[in-house]
Motif scaffolding. Structure first.
Motif, short mmCIF file in Angstrom:
data_model
loop_
_atom_site.label_atom_id
_atom_site.label_comp_id
_atom_site.label_asym_id
_atom_site.label_seq_id
_atom_site.Cartn_x
_atom_site.Cartn_y
_atom_site.Cartn_z
N ASP A 166 0.86 -1.18 0.00
CA ASP A 166 0.00 0.00 0.00
C ASP A 166 0.90 1.24 0.00
O ASP A 166 1.72 1.42 0.90
CB ASP A 166 -0.88 -0.01 1.25
N PRO A 167 0.76 2.13 -1.01
CA PRO A 167 1.70 3.25 -1.12
C PRO A 167 1.57 4.29 -0.02
O PRO A 167 2.47 5.10 0.16
CB PRO A 167 1.36 3.84 -2.49
N VAL A 168 0.45 4.27 0.70
CA VAL A 168 0.28 5.22 1.80
C VAL A 168 0.76 4.61 3.11
O VAL A 168 1.51 5.23 3.87
CB VAL A 168 -1.20 5.66 1.92
N LEU A 169 0.37 3.37 3.38
CA LEU A 169 0.80 2.72 4.61
C LEU A 169 2.27 2.31 4.57
O LEU A 169 2.92 2.19 5.61
CB LEU A 169 -0.08 1.49 4.87
N ASN A 170 2.78 2.07 3.35
CA ASN A 170 4.19 1.76 3.13
C ASN A 170 4.68 0.61 4.02
O ASN A 170 5.64 0.76 4.80
CB ASN A 170 5.05 3.01 3.38
N PRO A 171 4.06 -0.57 3.90
CA PRO A 171 4.47 -1.69 4.76
C PRO A 171 5.88 -2.19 4.47
O PRO A 171 6.51 -2.82 5.33
CB PRO A 171 3.43 -2.77 4.43
N PHE A 172 6.41 -1.93 3.27
CA PHE A 172 7.77 -2.38 2.93
C PHE A 172 8.82 -1.36 3.35
O PHE A 172 10.01 -1.57 3.14
CB PHE A 172 7.88 -2.63 1.42
N GLU A 173 8.36 -0.27 3.92
CA GLU A 173 9.25 0.77 4.45
C GLU A 173 10.22 1.31 3.40
O GLU A 173 11.43 1.46 3.64
CB GLU A 173 10.02 0.25 5.69
N TRP A 174 9.67 1.62 2.23
CA TRP A 174 10.48 2.26 1.20
C TRP A 174 10.88 3.67 1.64
O TRP A 174 10.17 4.28 2.46
CB TRP A 174 9.71 2.36 -0.11
N SER A 298 1.05 23.47 -3.93
CA SER A 298 2.01 23.42 -2.83
C SER A 298 1.77 22.21 -1.95
O SER A 298 2.73 21.57 -1.47
CB SER A 298 1.94 24.71 -2.00
N GLY A 299 0.48 21.87 -1.72
CA GLY A 299 0.17 20.70 -0.90
C GLY A 299 0.66 19.42 -1.54
O GLY A 299 1.22 18.55 -0.88
N MET A 300 0.44 19.30 -2.86
CA MET A 300 0.91 18.11 -3.56
C MET A 300 2.43 18.04 -3.55
O MET A 300 3.02 16.97 -3.33
CB MET A 300 0.38 18.12 -4.99
N GLU A 301 3.09 19.16 -3.78
CA GLU A 301 4.55 19.17 -3.81
C GLU A 301 5.16 18.78 -2.46
O GLU A 301 6.22 18.15 -2.40
CB GLU A 301 5.05 20.55 -4.22
N LYS A 302 4.47 19.14 -1.37
CA LYS A 302 5.01 18.86 -0.04
C LYS A 302 4.61 17.48 0.49
O LYS A 302 5.08 17.05 1.55
CB LYS A 302 4.53 19.92 0.96
N THR A 303 3.76 16.78 -0.25
CA THR A 303 3.34 15.44 0.18
C THR A 303 4.45 14.44 -0.09
O THR A 303 5.07 14.44 -1.15
CB THR A 303 2.06 15.01 -0.56
N GLU A 304 4.68 13.55 0.86
CA GLU A 304 5.72 12.54 0.70
C GLU A 304 5.16 11.30 0.01
O GLU A 304 4.06 10.84 0.32
CB GLU A 304 6.30 12.14 2.06
N PHE A 305 5.93 10.78 -0.94
CA PHE A 305 5.57 9.56 -1.67
C PHE A 305 6.72 8.57 -1.57
O PHE A 305 7.89 8.94 -1.44
CB PHE A 305 5.30 9.88 -3.14
N ILE A 306 6.37 7.29 -1.68
CA ILE A 306 7.41 6.26 -1.64
C ILE A 306 8.31 6.38 -2.88
O ILE A 306 7.86 6.77 -3.95
CB ILE A 306 6.80 4.84 -1.56
N VAL A 307 9.58 6.01 -2.69
CA VAL A 307 10.54 6.02 -3.80
C VAL A 307 11.28 4.67 -3.78
O VAL A 307 12.41 4.58 -3.29
CB VAL A 307 11.54 7.18 -3.69
N PRO A 308 10.65 3.62 -4.34
CA PRO A 308 11.32 2.31 -4.38
C PRO A 308 12.51 2.35 -5.34
O PRO A 308 12.66 3.29 -6.14
CB PRO A 308 10.22 1.37 -4.91
N PRO A 309 13.35 1.35 -5.31
CA PRO A 309 14.49 1.30 -6.23
C PRO A 309 14.02 1.42 -7.68
O PRO A 309 13.01 0.81 -8.07
CB PRO A 309 15.11 -0.07 -5.95
N LEU A 310 14.76 2.16 -8.47
CA LEU A 310 14.37 2.43 -9.85
C LEU A 310 14.26 1.14 -10.66
O LEU A 310 13.36 1.02 -11.52
CB LEU A 310 15.37 3.39 -10.50
N ALA A 311 15.14 0.19 -10.42
CA ALA A 311 15.09 -1.08 -11.17
C ALA A 311 13.77 -1.80 -10.95
O ALA A 311 13.20 -2.40 -11.87
CB ALA A 311 16.26 -1.97 -10.75
N LEU A 312 13.26 -1.73 -9.71
CA LEU A 312 11.98 -2.37 -9.40
C LEU A 312 10.83 -1.60 -10.07
O LEU A 312 9.89 -2.21 -10.57
CB LEU A 312 11.79 -2.42 -7.88
N GLN A 313 10.91 -0.27 -10.06
CA GLN A 313 9.91 0.54 -10.76
C GLN A 313 9.86 0.17 -12.25
O GLN A 313 8.78 0.05 -12.84
CB GLN A 313 10.24 2.02 -10.63
N GLU A 314 11.04 0.01 -12.85
CA GLU A 314 11.10 -0.27 -14.29
C GLU A 314 10.58 -1.67 -14.59
O GLU A 314 9.98 -1.91 -15.65
CB GLU A 314 12.53 -0.09 -14.79
#
Length: 350
Positions: A166-174, A298-314
């Motif tokens: 889940d990208p909000v709960l971030n259970p994998f702790e990315w 500004s709210g969207m820009e300041k919101t934190e999102f997960i950043v998994p490894p790029l290789a996994l994203q690809e």
């Protein structure tokens, strides 16, 4: 044969059931947009044509199931004449449209006396049934294609959750970063009504066009290059309707209520598109409660999102790209079927 609609049926509104009276089980309750819940009793034993009679979807047609409750926001075409096939009448009215019987601009509505003006042309009953059977077959194929597209979307989302959680709960702790760290949001241009033309050099992509292909305006204005978007750009609608997409509609001017997202090196564009899609409900405070009541730049820009490894994203992006090929083939089939249905309705109903 031609008769008035009110000569072949009895358009009627029934008592409205409030939302707190609905149950999780029982008989389906039909409101303005189909089934809205269930109730302990029914007011229709047979399938019945329904017309949404107020609100934004005024004039929408539906057919309720057997043993259903029709709520007050829908007009039920009761006591249908035995010389009319219900499916034929449904397609006839669908082809005709009901925009000419809608009254009121602030609160659109359809009343019985307006429906009395509607004329219905119909052949003998056997021919009606043949026409309805053909249109039912095409409609069924259209529904199956749409279900296939929905299932592919569900497959992509399941794959995302499997790989990233889940990208909000971030259970994998990315690792998480603010969006502005890894992407740039560009606003489009605001337009006055007199700047929006019926034809012109550039289509103007507004939020309404973002989610459908209807009601386009155009412009002849020559603007800074960052006010245009083109195939492959990541866009995000942030007003009234919300969400991202990779644009494939050619060069257009995008409206102020849409952001163009310039993607930095930490993200794959397809991955970021799906990440933004799956977090949109949370951004609007509907699920996990990030509690942004309004999407602001500004709210969207300041919101934190997960950043998994790029290789996994690809790796995920490659899966999405392959799925999109299947979706494209289905979409083309769907478009052909919709064109066929339109042609058949024109042939049968003029």
């Amino acid at each position: 044969m031609e008769k008035g609609l009110c000569e072949i049926c009895n358009p009627k509104q029934w008592k409205t059931i409030s939302s707190d009276m609905l149950t999780e089980n029982g008989y389906p309750v039909y409101g303005a947009n189909g089934i809205i819940g269930y109730y302990t009793s029914y007011n229709h034993e047979e399938p019945t044509i329904l017309i949404t009679c107020r609100g934004a979807t005024c004039g929408t047609l539906n057919i309720c199931e057997s043993f259903s409750y029709v709520n007050g926001n829908a007009m039920a075409l009761d006591n249908l004449s035995e010389e009319i096939d219900i499916r034929y009448l449904y397609y006839y009215l669908l082809s005709r449209g009901l925009s000419d019987v809608i009254t009121g601009s602030a609160q659109p509505q359809i009343v019985r006396r307006s429906l009395a003006k509607v004329k219905v042309m119909y052949p003998p009953l056997d021919e009606q049934r043949k026409i309805a059977a053909v249109l039912d077959k095409v409609s069924s194929l259209i529904a199956k294609r749409r279900q296939q597209l929905d299932k592919l979307d569900e497959l992509v989302k399941s794959r995302f959750i499997e790989m990233f959680g889940d990208p909000v709960l971030n259970p994998f702790e990315w690792q998480k970063n603010t969006l502005e760290t890894n992407a740039t949001l560009l606003n489009g241009r605001a337009y006055s009504q007199d700047e929006l033309l019926d034809s012109g050099k550039y289509p103007v992509l507004r939020v309404g066009n973002f989610f459908s292909n209807r009601g386009w305006y155009y412009s002849d204005l020559e603007l800074e290059e960052d006010k245009y978007c083109d195939n492959g750009d990541l866009l995000y609608a942030w007003s009234a309707s919300f969400g991202p997409q990779i644009w494939h509609g050619g060069k257009v001017i995008y409206h102020y209520h849409i952001w163009k997202v310039l993607v930095g090196n930490a993200y794959n564009k397809l991955f970021l598109c799906k990440l933004l899609e799956y977090t949109t409900e949370s951004l609007m405070g509907e699920t996990h409660g990030i509690a942004m009541l309004h999407l602001t730049k500004s709210g969207m820009e300041k919101t934190e999102f997960i950043v998994p490894p790029l290789a996994l994203q690809e790796q995920f992006a490659a899966f999405v790209a392959q799925t999109d090929k299947s979706k494209l083939a289905i979409q083309k089939s769907l478009e052909k079927l919709e064109i066929l249905k339109k042609a058949l309705m024109q042939k049968y109903f003029g």
